[in-house]
Design a protein around this motif. Structure first.
Motif, short mmCIF file in Angstrom:
data_model
loop_
_atom_site.label_atom_id
_atom_site.label_comp_id
_atom_site.label_asym_id
_atom_site.label_seq_id
_atom_site.Cartn_x
_atom_site.Cartn_y
_atom_site.Cartn_z
N LYS A 268 23.24 10.67 19.66
CA LYS A 268 24.14 9.87 18.82
C LYS A 268 24.58 10.71 17.64
N ARG A 269 25.85 10.62 17.32
CA ARG A 269 26.32 11.26 16.08
C ARG A 269 27.08 10.19 15.33
N GLN A 270 26.64 9.89 14.18
CA GLN A 270 27.10 8.69 13.48
C GLN A 270 27.02 7.53 14.46
N ARG A 271 28.14 6.86 14.76
CA ARG A 271 27.98 5.74 15.69
C ARG A 271 28.50 6.07 17.08
N LYS A 272 28.73 7.34 17.27
CA LYS A 272 29.32 7.74 18.54
C LYS A 272 28.27 8.29 19.51
N ASN A 273 28.38 7.91 20.77
CA ASN A 273 27.48 8.48 21.77
C ASN A 273 28.07 9.78 22.29
N ILE A 274 27.24 10.77 22.37
CA ILE A 274 27.71 12.05 22.89
C ILE A 274 26.82 12.42 24.08
#
Ligand code: G3D
Ligand code: MG
Length: 202
Positions: free
Chosen positions: A52-58
């Motif tokens: 997760k990066r901030q609220r984004k799934n990577i």
């Protein structure tokens, strides 16, 4: 619900380093959170790791390419579309430090890896007498060989799992995401133009 912030970006990370550095152990430890018995990698291993990066799934697609001398010739073929390089070092093996440095320098000279961030993993910190992050930084002369490239050295142990979460978090923050697009597109264009110019001179 929750559509925004859940975009899945797929990012390719290249896991490199000499044979026996601990790449495969590291990859499986990250994936399965357990010790894993490895055999020397022939060809490659590839795993998807969700971060997760901030609220984004990577989704990090991590490529572990065999590190033996005869496999290293093929590393170049994996450079395309790589967002970050993770270079694993056996910090307890001072005898092969110079060999590792040379391979790292060669990797960083790849045109396709220009400006890609580099995370060096000072692995096997659980072994007595292992080199520290500072020792490794100096031995590899990272400040000089990286120049403008973003880089970081993380101490870890694939055996105990220490430092691995930090390593993963660091990579996820270092990579450029497709949605960082305006800047990324500009950089890509600039890079391509410079490349074409360089090729067309003489
Ligand atoms: P590679 O994929 O880079 O070639 P491997 O390396 O993951 O196959 O690991 C090579 C050997 O180092 C393995 O030992 C593995 O268990 C060991 N190893 C990997 N990471 C660590 C670590 O952090 N600490 C210690 N002490 N050992 C580690 P074997 O004996 O199976 O060859
Ligand atoms: Mg391996």
């Amino acid at each position: 619900m929750g559509q925004r912030g859940s975009t899945q970006a797929e990012i390719r990370v290249l896991l490199l380093g000499l044979d026996n550095a601990g790449k495969s152990t590291l990859l499986y430890k990250l994936k399965h959170k357990s010790a894993f018995s490895t055999v020397p990698t022939v060809g490659f291993n590839v795993e998807m790791l969700d971060v997760k990066r901030q609220r984004k799934n990577i989704a990090l697609t991590v490529w572990d390419v065999g590190g033996q001398a005869e496999m290293r010739r093929h590393w170049g073929g994996y450079h395309q579309d790589t967002a970050a390089v993770v270079f694993v070092v056996d910090s307890a093996d001072r005898h092969r430090l110079d060999e590792a440095r040379k391979e790292l320098e060669k990797t960083l000279r790849s045109e396709q890896l220009r400006e890609r961030p580099l995370l060096v993993l000072a692995n096997k910190q659980d072994v007595a007498g292992a080199m520290t992050v500072t020792e490794l930084k100096d031995a590899f002369n990272l400040r000089r060989i990286c120049g403008e490239r973003e880089w970081f050295v993380q101490a870890c142990s694939a055996a105990t799992g220490g430092g691995l979460d930090e390593a993963l978090r660091r990579v996820s923050h270092m990579v450029k995401l497709p949605s960082d697009s305006a800047a990324a597109v500009k950089e890509n264009i600039k890079g391509t133009v410079n490349y074409i110019r360089a090729k067309s001179v003489r």
